[in-house]
Design an enzyme around this catalytic site. Structure first.
Site, PDB file in Angstrom:
ATOM      1  N   LYS A   1     -89.554  71.817 -35.219  1.00  0.00           N
ATOM      2  CA  LYS A   1     -88.319  71.021 -35.085  1.00  0.00           C
ATOM      3  C   LYS A   1     -88.624  69.572 -34.689  1.00  0.00           C
ATOM      4  O   LYS A   1     -87.859  68.662 -35.013  1.00  0.00           O
ATOM      5  CB  LYS A   1     -87.316  71.679 -34.132  1.00  0.00           C
ATOM      6  CG  LYS A   1     -87.686  71.690 -32.650  1.00  0.00           C
ATOM      7  CD  LYS A   1     -87.280  70.453 -31.883  1.00  0.00           C
ATOM      8  CE  LYS A   1     -87.961  70.383 -30.539  1.00  0.00           C
ATOM      9  NZ  LYS A   1     -87.742  69.121 -29.834  1.00  0.00           N
TER      10      LYS A   1
ATOM     11  N   GLU B   1     -94.027  64.401 -29.740  1.00  0.00           N
ATOM     12  CA  GLU B   1     -94.975  65.417 -30.221  1.00  0.00           C
ATOM     13  C   GLU B   1     -95.015  65.521 -31.736  1.00  0.00           C
ATOM     14  O   GLU B   1     -96.056  65.837 -32.327  1.00  0.00           O
ATOM     15  CB  GLU B   1     -94.622  66.795 -29.634  1.00  0.00           C
ATOM     16  CG  GLU B   1     -94.944  66.970 -28.163  1.00  0.00           C
ATOM     17  CD  GLU B   1     -96.418  67.305 -27.923  1.00  0.00           C
ATOM     18  OE1 GLU B   1     -97.282  66.848 -28.701  1.00  0.00           O
ATOM     19  OE2 GLU B   1     -96.701  68.013 -26.943  1.00  0.00           O
TER      20      GLU B   1
ATOM     21  N   ASP C   1     -82.757  74.337 -31.029  1.00  0.00           N
ATOM     22  CA  ASP C   1     -83.479  73.113 -30.649  1.00  0.00           C
ATOM     23  C   ASP C   1     -83.471  72.101 -31.799  1.00  0.00           C
ATOM     24  O   ASP C   1     -83.449  70.884 -31.573  1.00  0.00           O
ATOM     25  CB  ASP C   1     -84.915  73.486 -30.264  1.00  0.00           C
ATOM     26  CG  ASP C   1     -85.540  72.505 -29.290  1.00  0.00           C
ATOM     27  OD1 ASP C   1     -84.868  71.520 -28.919  1.00  0.00           O
ATOM     28  OD2 ASP C   1     -86.706  72.718 -28.917  1.00  0.00           O
TER      29      ASP C   1
ATOM     30  N   THR D   1     -83.523  71.792 -24.748  1.00  0.00           N
ATOM     31  CA  THR D   1     -83.641  71.516 -23.306  1.00  0.00           C
ATOM     32  C   THR D   1     -84.034  70.068 -23.039  1.00  0.00           C
ATOM     33  O   THR D   1     -85.203  69.802 -22.729  1.00  0.00           O
ATOM     34  CB  THR D   1     -84.729  72.420 -22.683  1.00  0.00           C
ATOM     35  OG1 THR D   1     -85.964  72.178 -23.396  1.00  0.00           O
ATOM     36  CG2 THR D   1     -84.392  73.896 -22.761  1.00  0.00           C
TER      37      THR D   1
ATOM     38  N   THR E   1     -82.194  68.200 -31.291  1.00  0.00           N
ATOM     39  CA  THR E   1     -83.050  67.020 -31.441  1.00  0.00           C
ATOM     40  C   THR E   1     -82.770  66.253 -32.728  1.00  0.00           C
ATOM     41  O   THR E   1     -83.210  65.116 -32.863  1.00  0.00           O
ATOM     42  CB  THR E   1     -84.548  67.392 -31.330  1.00  0.00           C
ATOM     43  OG1 THR E   1     -84.762  68.654 -31.901  1.00  0.00           O
ATOM     44  CG2 THR E   1     -85.004  67.434 -29.923  1.00  0.00           C
TER      45      THR E   1
ATOM     46  N   ARG F   1     -87.010  61.848 -28.236  1.00  0.00           N
ATOM     47  CA  ARG F   1     -88.052  60.857 -28.530  1.00  0.00           C
ATOM     48  C   ARG F   1     -88.470  60.942 -29.983  1.00  0.00           C
ATOM     49  O   ARG F   1     -88.790  59.937 -30.601  1.00  0.00           O
ATOM     50  CB  ARG F   1     -89.279  61.069 -27.629  1.00  0.00           C
ATOM     51  CG  ARG F   1     -89.125  60.682 -26.179  1.00  0.00           C
ATOM     52  CD  ARG F   1     -88.593  61.770 -25.279  1.00  0.00           C
ATOM     53  NE  ARG F   1     -89.199  63.063 -25.399  1.00  0.00           N
ATOM     54  CZ  ARG F   1     -90.160  63.533 -24.583  1.00  0.00           C
ATOM     55  NH1 ARG F   1     -90.618  62.808 -23.612  1.00  0.00           N
ATOM     56  NH2 ARG F   1     -90.639  64.750 -24.724  1.00  0.00           N
ATOM     57  N   ASN F   2     -88.470  62.159 -30.545  1.00  0.00           N
ATOM     58  CA  ASN F   2     -88.848  62.306 -31.952  1.00  0.00           C
ATOM     59  C   ASN F   2     -87.799  61.690 -32.864  1.00  0.00           C
ATOM     60  O   ASN F   2     -88.128  60.981 -33.822  1.00  0.00           O
ATOM     61  CB  ASN F   2     -89.054  63.791 -32.274  1.00  0.00           C
ATOM     62  CG  ASN F   2     -90.298  64.331 -31.598  1.00  0.00           C
ATOM     63  OD1 ASN F   2     -91.416  63.981 -31.960  1.00  0.00           O
ATOM     64  ND2 ASN F   2     -90.116  65.151 -30.579  1.00  0.00           N
TER      65      ASN F   2
HETATM   66  N1  LIG Z   1     -88.959  65.942 -22.190  1.00  0.00           N
HETATM   67  C1  LIG Z   1     -88.260  66.962 -22.652  1.00  0.00           C
HETATM   68  O1  LIG Z   1     -87.031  66.918 -22.649  1.00  0.00           O
HETATM   69  C2  LIG Z   1     -88.949  68.177 -23.173  1.00  0.00           C
HETATM   70  C3  LIG Z   1     -90.298  68.189 -23.461  1.00  0.00           C
HETATM   71  N2  LIG Z   1     -90.882  69.315 -23.945  1.00  0.00           N
HETATM   72  C4  LIG Z   1     -92.307  69.357 -24.243  1.00  0.00           C
HETATM   73  O2  LIG Z   1     -93.031  69.284 -23.028  1.00  0.00           O
HETATM   74  C5  LIG Z   1     -94.316  68.704 -23.272  1.00  0.00           C
HETATM   75  C6  LIG Z   1     -94.543  67.598 -22.247  1.00  0.00           C
HETATM   76  O3  LIG Z   1     -93.604  66.591 -22.512  1.00  0.00           O
HETATM   77  P1  LIG Z   1     -92.922  65.700 -21.388  1.00  0.00           P
HETATM   78  O4  LIG Z   1     -92.894  66.400 -20.093  1.00  0.00           O
HETATM   79  O5  LIG Z   1     -91.632  65.258 -21.952  1.00  0.00           O
HETATM   80  O6  LIG Z   1     -93.929  64.485 -21.256  1.00  0.00           O
HETATM   81  P2  LIG Z   1     -93.572  62.941 -20.950  1.00  0.00           P
HETATM   82  O7  LIG Z   1     -93.416  62.249 -22.250  1.00  0.00           O
HETATM   83  O8  LIG Z   1     -92.458  62.860 -19.978  1.00  0.00           O
HETATM   84  O9  LIG Z   1     -94.869  62.435 -20.213  1.00  0.00           O
HETATM   85  C7  LIG Z   1     -96.130  62.366 -20.843  1.00  0.00           C
HETATM   86  C8  LIG Z   1     -96.987  63.417 -20.225  1.00  0.00           C
HETATM   87  O10 LIG Z   1     -98.236  63.442 -20.891  1.00  0.00           O
HETATM   88  C9  LIG Z   1     -99.236  63.563 -19.936  1.00  0.00           C
HETATM   89  N3  LIG Z   1    -100.521  63.113 -20.461  1.00  0.00           N
HETATM   90  C10 LIG Z   1    -100.797  61.946 -21.081  1.00  0.00           C
HETATM   91  N4  LIG Z   1    -102.106  61.897 -21.400  1.00  0.00           N
HETATM   92  C11 LIG Z   1    -102.650  63.063 -20.960  1.00  0.00           C
HETATM   93  C12 LIG Z   1    -103.965  63.619 -20.974  1.00  0.00           C
HETATM   94  N5  LIG Z   1    -104.993  62.978 -21.493  1.00  0.00           N
HETATM   95  N6  LIG Z   1    -104.129  64.854 -20.432  1.00  0.00           N
HETATM   96  C13 LIG Z   1    -103.115  65.528 -19.915  1.00  0.00           C
HETATM   97  N7  LIG Z   1    -101.848  65.061 -19.865  1.00  0.00           N
HETATM   98  C14 LIG Z   1    -101.638  63.847 -20.377  1.00  0.00           C
HETATM   99  C15 LIG Z   1     -98.755  62.700 -18.795  1.00  0.00           C
HETATM  100  O11 LIG Z   1     -99.456  62.981 -17.626  1.00  0.00           O
HETATM  101  C16 LIG Z   1     -97.298  63.155 -18.759  1.00  0.00           C
HETATM  102  O12 LIG Z   1     -97.184  64.347 -18.028  1.00  0.00           O
HETATM  103  C17 LIG Z   1     -94.304  68.237 -24.729  1.00  0.00           C
HETATM  104  O13 LIG Z   1     -94.944  69.191 -25.518  1.00  0.00           O
HETATM  105  C18 LIG Z   1     -92.821  68.195 -25.073  1.00  0.00           C
HETATM  106  O14 LIG Z   1     -92.582  68.430 -26.444  1.00  0.00           O
HETATM  107  C19 LIG Z   1     -90.182  70.455 -24.138  1.00  0.00           C
HETATM  108  C20 LIG Z   1     -88.853  70.507 -23.852  1.00  0.00           C
HETATM  109  C21 LIG Z   1     -88.132  69.372 -23.361  1.00  0.00           C
HETATM  110  O1  LIG Z   2     -87.854  69.318 -27.016  1.00  0.00           O
HETATM  111  C1  LIG Z   2     -86.951  68.642 -26.585  1.00  0.00           C
HETATM  112  C2  LIG Z   2     -85.610  69.172 -26.337  1.00  0.00           C
HETATM  113  O2  LIG Z   2     -85.536  70.531 -26.516  1.00  0.00           O
HETATM  114  C3  LIG Z   2     -87.170  67.202 -26.334  1.00  0.00           C
HETATM  115  O3  LIG Z   2     -87.163  66.556 -27.552  1.00  0.00           O
HETATM  116  P1  LIG Z   2     -87.993  65.211 -27.743  1.00  0.00           P
HETATM  117  O4  LIG Z   2     -89.409  65.542 -27.413  1.00  0.00           O
HETATM  118  O5  LIG Z   2     -87.778  64.826 -29.174  1.00  0.00           O
HETATM  119  O6  LIG Z   2     -87.410  64.217 -26.794  1.00  0.00           O
END
Ligand SMILES: NC(=O)C1=CN([C@@H]2O[C@H](COP(=O)(O)OP(=O)(O)OC[C@H]3O[C@@H](n4cnc5c(N)ncnc54)[C@H](O)[C@@H]3O)[C@@H](O)[C@H]2O)C=CC1
Ligand SMILES: O=C(CO)COP(=O)(O)O
Length: 323
Positions: free
Chosen positions: A184, A274, A237, A131, A241, A248-249
């Site tokens: 992953k 992450e 996934d 996603t 990725t 990003r990873n």
């Molecule tokens: N971006 C994507 O495409 C996807 C991301 N994820 C997962 O979602 C989770 C969030 O990732 P993203 O939304 O991509 O983040 P992002 O990389 O877009 O933004 C960073 C996030 O971290 C937060 N943050 C930073 N320091 C913080 C702190 N001290 N306390 C609380 N929050 C803090 C920021 O407020 C922001 O919401 C991660 O675990 C990621 O693996 C899962 C699926 C897809």
């Molecule tokens: O989890 C993700 C897509 O499923 C996003 O991957 P990245 O955090 O590596 O950008």
């Protein structure tokens, strides 16, 4: 069913957009006041998901207390911050849907396990799969695993979040859905290294397959079902990725493969990779479970500053074994 989203990064914002389909009200908690302001004033998350026109029914807030009237909460802050944020969140018996992908440093708990320990009365679900946030926000077709031990709650959440281009598949394997997403990310770093070091497509495919074997060994040791690991939240996934610089990873690994230092690559990041946080915790958890994870160990060595060719040489020099 009113949805609250905890976390205004790219993924929390994209999921808020999914939940707000048809004008349904969504409350989105974001840590940064400028994100809250931009979403409420201009209906855009200019910091983490620029260029996407957000639904006017998404209301952003800086106060976790504003989530108290929600019927379900999507937890989308990075894994290492889930505990601190959920400690301050009014939850009670409200279902929590964990959407972050990682393992907590120190405790070695999956984020669902952290949530369960903090809020034992709340039903726990996990949403995970291939996603990329920008694709989901653009309305491109996407399928996810939505795992919940209680099938009725899982079905209600799936119905609420599903749309013509967003398909949740039900599962009761919460642990399996979490492990796929956490592992992953580390393997995606390894695939980026292969790309950055110019090792070729054969090597990348081998790494995906052998990495999946590691994910499966670890997952089964922790009680995951193989069907979940080979589904959307695991293999699906992993393939996404490990194949795209949009990850990003993967991009972090690409830099490592080009000989850049992990500390430099990580120091000026605005967004989260992450896998860099999960890798050392996963190495510890694997050792604890008696599971061999050589690719994960190689990623840890690179993150610790080891030289790329030496790490790859050591991986390839391992004794020959059965598949
Ligand atoms: N971006 C994507 O495409 C996807 C991301 N994820 C997962 O979602 C989770 C969030 O990732 P993203 O939304 O991509 O983040 P992002 O990389 O877009 O933004 C960073 C996030 O971290 C937060 N943050 C930073 N320091 C913080 C702190 N001290 N306390 C609380 N929050 C803090 C920021 O407020 C922001 O919401 C991660 O675990 C990621 O693996 C899962 C699926 C897809
Ligand atoms: O989890 C993700 C897509 O499923 C996003 O991957 P990245 O955090 O590596 O950008």
């Amino acid at each position: 069913m009113k949805i609250g989203v905890i976390g205004g990064g790219a993924w929390g914002t994209a999921l808020a957009q999914v939940a707000a389909r048809g004008g349904a009200p969504v409350t989105l908690w974001a840590r940064e006041s400028e994100v809250v302001g931009a979403i409420n004033d201009a209906h855009e998350n200019t910091r983490f998901l620029a260029g996407v026109a957000l639904s006017q029914s998404i209301r952003a807030t800086s106060a976790l207390a504003d989530l108290a009237d929600c019927d379900a909460l999507l937890v989308v802050v990075p894994a290492q911050h889930v505990r601190a944020v959920l400690t301050e969140t009014p939850v009670g018996k409200t279902p929590l849907v964990l959407c972050a992908k990682g393992i907590e440093a120190g405790t070695r708990l999956l984020v669902g396990e952290v949530a369960r320990a903090l809020h034992p009365a709340a039903p726990i679900a996990v949403l995970s799969g291939p996603t990329f946030a920008h694709e989901v926000a653009a309305g491109l077709p996407t399928a996810v695993t939505l795992a919940c031990a209680d099938p009725a709650i899982g079905a209600t959440l799936a119905d609420r979040l599903a749309g013509p281009n967003f398909r949740p598949y039900a599962s009761d394997d919460v642990i399996g859905a979490e492990i796929g997403g956490a592992v992953k990310n580390v393997l995606a770093i390894a695939c980026g290294v292969v790309e950055g070091a110019g090792l070729g497509q054969n090597a990348r495919a081998a790494l995906i397959a052998r990495g999946f074997a590691e994910m499966t060994r670890f997952g089964v040791a922790r009680g995951a079902q193989i069907e979940t690991l080979s589904g959307l939240s695991g293999l699906g996934d992993l393939v996404l990725t490990c194949s795209s610089t949009a990850s990003r990873n993967f991009s972090l690994g690409l830099g490592l493969g080009q000989g850049k230092r992990a500390a430099d690559l990580l120091s000026d990041r605005l967004t989260v990779a992450e896998g860099a946080f999960t890798a050392p915790v996963l190495r510890e958890a694997a050792a604890e479970a008696g599971v061999d994870m050589p690719v994960v160990e190689a990623v840890c060595a690179l993150l610790d500053g080891a030289e790329v060719q030496a790490v790859i040489g050591a991986l390839l020099a391992r004794p020959l074994t059965r598949e």
